[in-house]
Design an enzyme around this catalytic site. Structure first.
Site, PDB file in Angstrom:
ATOM      1  N   CYS A 367      92.470  71.936 -13.659  1.00  0.00           N
ATOM      2  CA  CYS A 367      93.174  72.584 -14.509  1.00  0.00           C
ATOM      3  C   CYS A 367      91.848  72.325 -15.439  1.00  0.00           C
ATOM      4  CB  CYS A 367      93.936  72.273 -15.300  1.00  0.00           C
ATOM      5  SG  CYS A 367      95.294  73.921 -16.186  1.00  0.00           S
ATOM      6  N   HIS A 470      97.737  74.604 -10.230  1.00  0.00           N
ATOM      7  CA  HIS A 470      98.227  73.510 -10.207  1.00  0.00           C
ATOM      8  C   HIS A 470      99.641  73.477  -8.685  1.00  0.00           C
ATOM      9  CE1 HIS A 470      97.701  72.019 -14.310  1.00  0.00           C
ATOM     10  NE2 HIS A 470      97.767  73.234 -14.400  1.00  0.00           N
TER      11      HIS A 470
END
Length: 529
Positions: A367, A470
């Site tokens: 991310c 994630h």
């Protein structure tokens, strides 16, 4: 108070026209055990076939989960929903604050970032004025829940006795007073001073707030309970409140916390265990979703360490802590990518990363860490701080622009690495939109195939991988493939889903054994007569 309309074997079973009951858990401090107790009670009540739901009016956390409808809630409430055997719902956590500076945070209401100005960020003083509006969002969510469920178990935030935060409170007693619900107060005896915690907290409450405290729970007790009994008797006589249970210290329990990374992990000042895969996760000030690495920490063949650097942002001479020798460096997510990238450079970690790669080590960015590995990060609207652009670490020919509309998705697909592929699932939470800058149109290797959409990047030499997903390591087969990429073969480990389920069951069983559940159920029933 709401009226009880019938009497059945289930004390919380409702007539169709009735509303559900509410029980709130508040703590004397942060990390007193509120999240754990709410999760345990949710599972215990669910096992009694009571329709129960978790609720946290206001959560401040950088760890969040994505609901099926594409909203964000705190990961603690996601765990509690699992304990209650429910799908995720934005009503479980109507207000989520994601700090991106010492004085400001992104405000998320009913799962979506607030669009009250160019960004969704508010300074603390501004949010104080916004609390009246936030309370309406909280109450509307609670109202929907008590229409759907027989019991709502509420988690407070921090302590209800923070004098400076009492005005306009929506997280603790302000909420309890607004909905007129009973409150349990939990305290952590392992930290010491448990009697002072409980008596002091109670004394700092107003009379009406004290009246709704229906009992105490003492958490994390070690030793002979007989040595505590005289203290419990004194506490009950002093406060005229019952002690409803003493929960033992559950060794090895790892329930997802809000943001308590430092208290849950050890720093990397020691040496790694020999023979294990050595992994270092860089910890910067606005690191997000540290739960990404729970599976690594739990694996017996992996030594996963978190590297902390001292010094505040903007230090001209910060203490530099070198990244120790390892197999893999992970750049985790961030709520303020440009600021954390500056922090990384100030600590000299960019040079350590370059040296690590020269010696054949590998790097993963997740991310915000993915964005840092590109050439440029542009925040034209100041979504995460001051508007502007920052030069990335330059390992990928990629530019990231932060957009007002967040990407919030639960996804599944294939992880493609080291000539192999395995199924993987996870979630995306990011404001950045990354674009590959590939002038020669040479195809780039990608890390993920999400339903035919190639995502993430791998450098040509195979040393650096990165993506927005994630939960990369949560599935055992995906974790094994990553370790194979590092040149190590490791044993199969249980999935995070299994570990979480085991932890919930342990807490539920402890609640059943050590809490006076008959009295707790009677207290709730009597409150709503």
């Amino acid at each position: 108070m709401q009226s009880k309309t019938q009497t059945t074997n289930n004390p919380f079973e409702l007539a169709k026209s009735a509303q559900g009951k509410t029980l709130m858990v508040q703590g004397t401090t942060s990390d007193a055990g509120k999240t754990t107790l709410v999760a345990g009670l949710c599972r215990l009540f669910a096992d009694l076939h009571i329709k129960v739901a978790p609720f946290k009016p206001q959560n401040m956390a950088l760890n969040s989960a994505v609901t099926p409808c594409g909203g964000e809630i705190g990961r603690a409430q996601a765990l509690q929903a699992k304990a209650a055997r429910l799908p995720l719902d934005v009503d479980f956590n109507p207000i989520l604050l994601k700090p991106n500076s010492d004085t400001g945070a992104q405000v998320i209401v009913h799962g979506k970032a607030l669009s009250h100005n160019a960004s969704s960020n508010m300074e603390a003083s501004e949010y104080q004025d916004y609390k009246k509006v936030a309370m309406q969002a909280v109450l509307s969510s609670h109202q929907r829940l008590i229409k759907k469920y027989e019991l709502v178990v509420v988690e407070g935030a921090g302590s209800p006795a923070e004098i400076n935060l009492r005005e306009g409170d929506i997280a603790n007693m302000g909420f309890a007073e607004a909905v007129d619900c009973p409150v349990l107060i939990i305290a952590d005896i392992d930290k010491g001073g448990v009697f002072a915690q409980l008596v002091g907290t109670l004394m700092l409450l107003s009379q009406s707030e004290q009246d709704r405290v229906v009992g105490f729970v003492i958490n994390r007790f070690r030793g002979d309970i007989k040595l505590l009994e005289s203290g419990l008797t004194w506490l009950e006589q002093k406060t005229n409140k019952p002690v409803l249970g003493v929960l033992p210290y559950l060794h090895g329990l790892d329930i997802s916390s809000e943001d308590a990374l430092v208290t849950k992990q050890s720093s990397t000042q020691g040496t790694s265990s020999s023979g294990k895969v050595r992994i270092v996760v860089l910890v910067y000030p606005h690191m997000s979703n540290h739960t990404d690495f729970d599976a690594l920490r739990h694996h017996n063949d992996i030594d996963c360490q978190f590297l902390f650097a001292k010094g505040a942002e903007g230090d001209t001479s910060p203490e530099k802590i070198a990244i120790p020798p390892c197999d893999l460096i992970i750049l985790p997510g961030s709520k303020n990518v440009r600021s954390d990238l500056s922090f990384l450079r100030q600590r000299g970690w960019h040079n350590d990363i370059a040296k690590h790669l020269r010696y054949g080590g590998k790097v993963i960015g997740i991310c915000g860490g993915y964005q840092m590995l590109g050439q440029l990060i542009d925040d034209p609207d100041g979504l995460e701080g001051q508007a502007g652009s920052s030069k990335g670490l330059g390992y990928f020919a990629m530019k990231t622009v932060l957009k007002r509309q967040k990407t919030l998705l639960n996804v599944s697909g294939l992880l493609q690495l080291a000539g192999q592929s395995v199924e993987i699932s996870g979630y995306e939470i990011h404001a950045g939109e990354s674009t590959v800058l590939n002038d020669d149109e040479k195809p780039l290797d990608t890390l993920l195939d999400i339903q035919g959409d190639k995502q993430g990047l791998i450098t040509e030499d195979g040393q650096i991988a990165a993506c927005y997903l994630h939960g990369l390591f949560d599935q055992p087969n995906a974790l094994k493939l990553f370790m194979h990429w590092l040149g190590h073969e490791v044993s199969q480990a249980p999935s995070i889903e299994v570990l979480e389920e085991q932890a919930i069951e342990r807490v539920s069983q402890a609640c059943q054994k050590y809490l006076d559940m008959a009295k707790i159920k009677q207290i709730i029933t009597d409150w709503y007569k």
